[in-house]
Design an enzyme around this catalytic site. Sequence first.
Site, PDB file in Angstrom:
ATOM      1  N   GLU A  62       0.813  -1.223   0.000  1.00 22.41           N
ATOM      2  CA  GLU A  62       0.000   0.000   0.000  1.00 22.41           C
ATOM      3  C   GLU A  62       0.844   1.271   0.000  1.00 22.41           C
ATOM      4  O   GLU A  62       0.384   2.317  -0.464  1.00 22.41           O
ATOM      5  CB  GLU A  62      -0.962   0.005   1.183  1.00 22.41           C
ATOM      6  CG  GLU A  62      -2.093  -1.027   1.078  1.00 22.41           C
ATOM      7  CD  GLU A  62      -1.720  -2.384   1.655  1.00 22.41           C
ATOM      8  OE1 GLU A  62      -0.525  -2.610   1.969  1.00 22.41           O
ATOM      9  OE2 GLU A  62      -2.626  -3.229   1.810  1.00 22.41           O
ATOM     10  N   GLN A 125      -8.725  -6.240  12.109  1.00 23.06           N
ATOM     11  CA  GLN A 125      -8.255  -5.198  11.182  1.00 23.06           C
ATOM     12  C   GLN A 125      -8.918  -3.850  11.410  1.00 23.06           C
ATOM     13  O   GLN A 125      -9.107  -3.077  10.475  1.00 23.06           O
ATOM     14  CB  GLN A 125      -8.405  -5.658   9.729  1.00 23.06           C
ATOM     15  CG  GLN A 125      -7.463  -6.815   9.431  1.00 23.06           C
ATOM     16  CD  GLN A 125      -7.337  -7.143   7.952  1.00 23.06           C
ATOM     17  OE1 GLN A 125      -8.259  -6.911   7.180  1.00 23.06           O
ATOM     18  NE2 GLN A 125      -6.196  -7.690   7.571  1.00 23.06           N
TER      19      GLN A 125
END
Lengths: 583, 184
Positions: A62, A125
Site C-alpha cells: 500500500e 483489522q
Amino acid sequence: MGGLFLYLTKRIIVQLTGAQALIKSLEMEGVEVIFGLPGGAILPVYDPLIDSSVRHVLVRHEQGAGHMAEGYALATGRPGVAMVTSGPGATNIVTPIGNAHMDSTPLVVITGQVSSAAIGTDAFQECDITGITMGITKHNFLVKSAHEIPRAVAAAFHIATTGRPGPVLVDVPKDIAQSMMEWWYPASIEELDLPGYHPVVDLDADRVAQAIELIRVAERPVLYVGGGTLKSHASAQLLAFAERTGMPVVTTLMARGAFPDSHAQHLGMPGMHGMYAAVTAIQKCDLLISLGARFDDRVTGKIPAFAPHAKVIHVDIDKAEFNKVRRADVAIRSNVAAVLEAWDANQASPQNLEVWWKEINAWRETYPLVYDEPAVEGLLRPQHVIESIAKAAAPGTIVTSGVGQHQMWASQFWKFEEPGTWINSGGAGTMGFGVPAAIGAKAGRPDRVVWCIDGDGCFQMTAQELVTARSEGIPIKVAILNNAYLGMVRQWQEMFYDERYSEVYLSPDLPDYVKWAESMGCVGLRATNIEEMHAAIATANTINDVPVVIDFRTDSSEKVFPMVAAGASNDDIMVHPLQREQS
Amino acid sequence: MNTPEPFLGATSHTPVRHHILSVLVENKAGVLARVAGLFARRGFNIYSLAVAPAETKARFSRITIVVDAESAPLEQIVEQLDKLVNVVAISDIAPKDALERELLLATIKTDVDNRTSLLDVVGNYGAAIVDVDAGSVTLMLAGTPAACDELERELESYTTLELHRTGRVALPRLGKAAVAADPD
Ligand SMILES: Cc1ncc(C[n+]2csc(CCOP(=O)(O)OP(=O)(O)O)c2C)c(N)n1
Ligand SMILES: [Mg+2]
C-alpha cells in the site's frame, strides 16, 4: 415545452449500494486511475470496480499505492487516488499521506473500515485511521451513512485540490458500503456543507501596491520560487515577470522545473545543497520575494543568519505560512499566478540591477557546479551518470528520485526545463518514494519517458512495485546509483562523526539488482565503467515496453557539494574541494 | 435576601500572556480531538478549555480556549486553527476586553467547628451551597477566574474532598467587539 417539463419533473430514482455510489462518485470526479490493494473491509467497493471505466492499478504494497498516487498528481496536476483496506492496509499508506501533506500534493485516499457496529471493539483489522492521520491530512472523513458518500467524496476532492492542496482521507465502514442509498451528487460547493472552508480570497490591492513599492526601490532582489508556484501553474507568469524585471530566480527542491534551468536569470536551487550563487544571492539580497515557498530549514539554514539584509515579500495561498519562520514585510495571500499578473499589470520593476548581476555573475563564474573528472578505470561518478542519462533523454522526460545523495545530484545535474518534470520527496524525505512515484507519473503521462534516479538503499524499500509496473504495462526506467551505502548518512558520518561509519554499508552485490529486476519481469542491466554506462543508457532508451533497471556502480566516496551543515549559517557554505584553493 | 456583590478578586482578568480564543466549530464527532491534537503537535499550550453547543443551533459548538501566547505567537496559533476545516470562526478577546466567567464546585468536609466559618466564606464570595449532608457540603461559585482562584486559596484551610472547575468561558465586554482573528 410540455415534454421538457415532464422530463424535468420526472426524477429518476436510482438505488445504489454505498460501494456503487463510491465508485460512481469517483467517476463523477473524473478519476481515471486508482492505485490500490483490496482486503476485507474494502471488499464491497472492489466489486463494482469491475464494471467501472476507472482503471485500477494493483500494487504490491500500500505504500506503493500512495506514492504512485503522488507521482500521478505531481506529473499531471490532477489529484491522485489510492484505495486500501482497513487496519494494516490503512497504516501502510500512512507514510505517503504524511509525505503528501509535507509537499502539499493533492491526494484522495479511500480506506475501508470495519462495520459501524464493530468500531471501537478492537475488531479484526480495525484501526482508527482518521485519528492516526488527523495531523497529516488536510482533512479526513469517517462516513456515517451511504447517503453521505457522494458528499464526502466530492468534499474530499474539493478540499484536496483547492487552496493549498493536500491529502484527504475518506474512511468507509463496510456496512455503509453495503447498505442502499438513493443516488445523488452534490451540484454545488454549497452542498458540500463546509462552512469553515474558504480557500479563495480576493487579492488585497493595498498589499500588492506595497509590494510594488518594495520592488521599485530594490537594488538586489531575488525571486525565491517554491512549490506553490508549480501548484498554482504560474510558470508562464513567472517567466514573463522575471524577464520583464530582469530579476534573478532561484527554484527550491520542490520548485525545480518551475523556471527553465537553461535561462540566464536562473541561479539554480538554494539551500543545504544549493548552488553557491543561489545561496549567496539570497544571503546578500535586499529584497526576497517568496513565491509559494515556506522558508524550510533546508533552505534557510540558521534562521537568524538567513538573508539578514532582506526585506521580505511573502506570497502564499496559506496564510499560516506568514511569519511562521521569517517575518514578512508584505504578506500577500494569493495563488502565485494572480500576484504575478497583478504586478505585471502595474509594471512593477526595480530600477537597475546591473551592479547586482555583476556580483552574481562573479559568484557563478567562481563557483559553478563541479565534480571530479570521471575516472576511465574504476567506479563511476554519480554526477557523470546523471549528466549522461540527461544528455541522452528525450526532451520533457520526467525524473523522479528517492532520498539521499542521488536525489541532490539529480536535482543539481539534471537540467529541468518545464513544470512537472521533477518529482521528489522534499518535506518528508521519504526513502523509497522514487520507484512508485515514477510508476504513478508514467501512468498519468504515458506519452513521457520517466526515469527514476534512485539510490541502492531507497530502491530496496519499494522495488517490488516494479512487479506492478511490469504487470500493468507501465514501462519506467530506473537508474540505481549503487554506491553500496546509505550514502547521505555516510557523508554526514564522514564529515561530522570523524569518519565513524555506523550501520551505513549495504554491499554492491547483495542483492543482485540485475537478477532482481529480471525476476520482476524487467530488463536488468549493469554498468561498471564509462563505456558500459553509455551502452546501458542507450539500451534502456531503446526499450519502451517493459521497465528497465540499470545498476550503475558508483564511487561511494563521492559527496554532495556545495553543502551548508545542518544548523549552520548559509554564509558558511562549503564548496567542492576542487574549488577550495581559490577562496 | 440580598446577595452580596460577587468578589472579583485582586486581578479580575487573565494574565496578559494568556489570550482567549472563542472558536466556533462544526458540531461533529472528533472536532475537539482535531483542535486538541493541533495544539499538541505544534507545541501550543492550552491553559484552559471549555466546550458546549453554541447558541441554539445544534450545528455548531463554541470552544473557549485560553492559550498561552508565550508558547507560540498568537498569530500562528490562530492561523493554524483556522486551517482546520471544521473551524468556522475564531475571535480573539484581548484579556482587558474579556468578560470571563468560570464555575467552581467544591465538596468540603464539615464539622460543628468549621461550619459557621465556611458559611461566612460562602457568603463573602457570593457562592452558594448546593448540597449538604451530615459531614460535608458542596458549594458552588460562578465568578471570574480570579475569584475562583481566591476562593480556592481560602478553602485550603478546610479539608477539600473534591474540587472541580469548568475552565472559563468569555464574551467581549459591551462595546468591545471581539476581533475576528481570521478576517477571511
Ligand atoms: C524512510 C527513511 N528512512 C531513513 C531515512 C534517512 N536517510 C536519508 S538519506 C539515507 C540514505 C539513502 O541511501 P541510498 O538510497 O542508497 O541513497 P544515497 O544517499 O546513497 O544516494 C537515509 C537512510 C530516510 N530519509 N527515509
Ligand atoms: Mg546508496
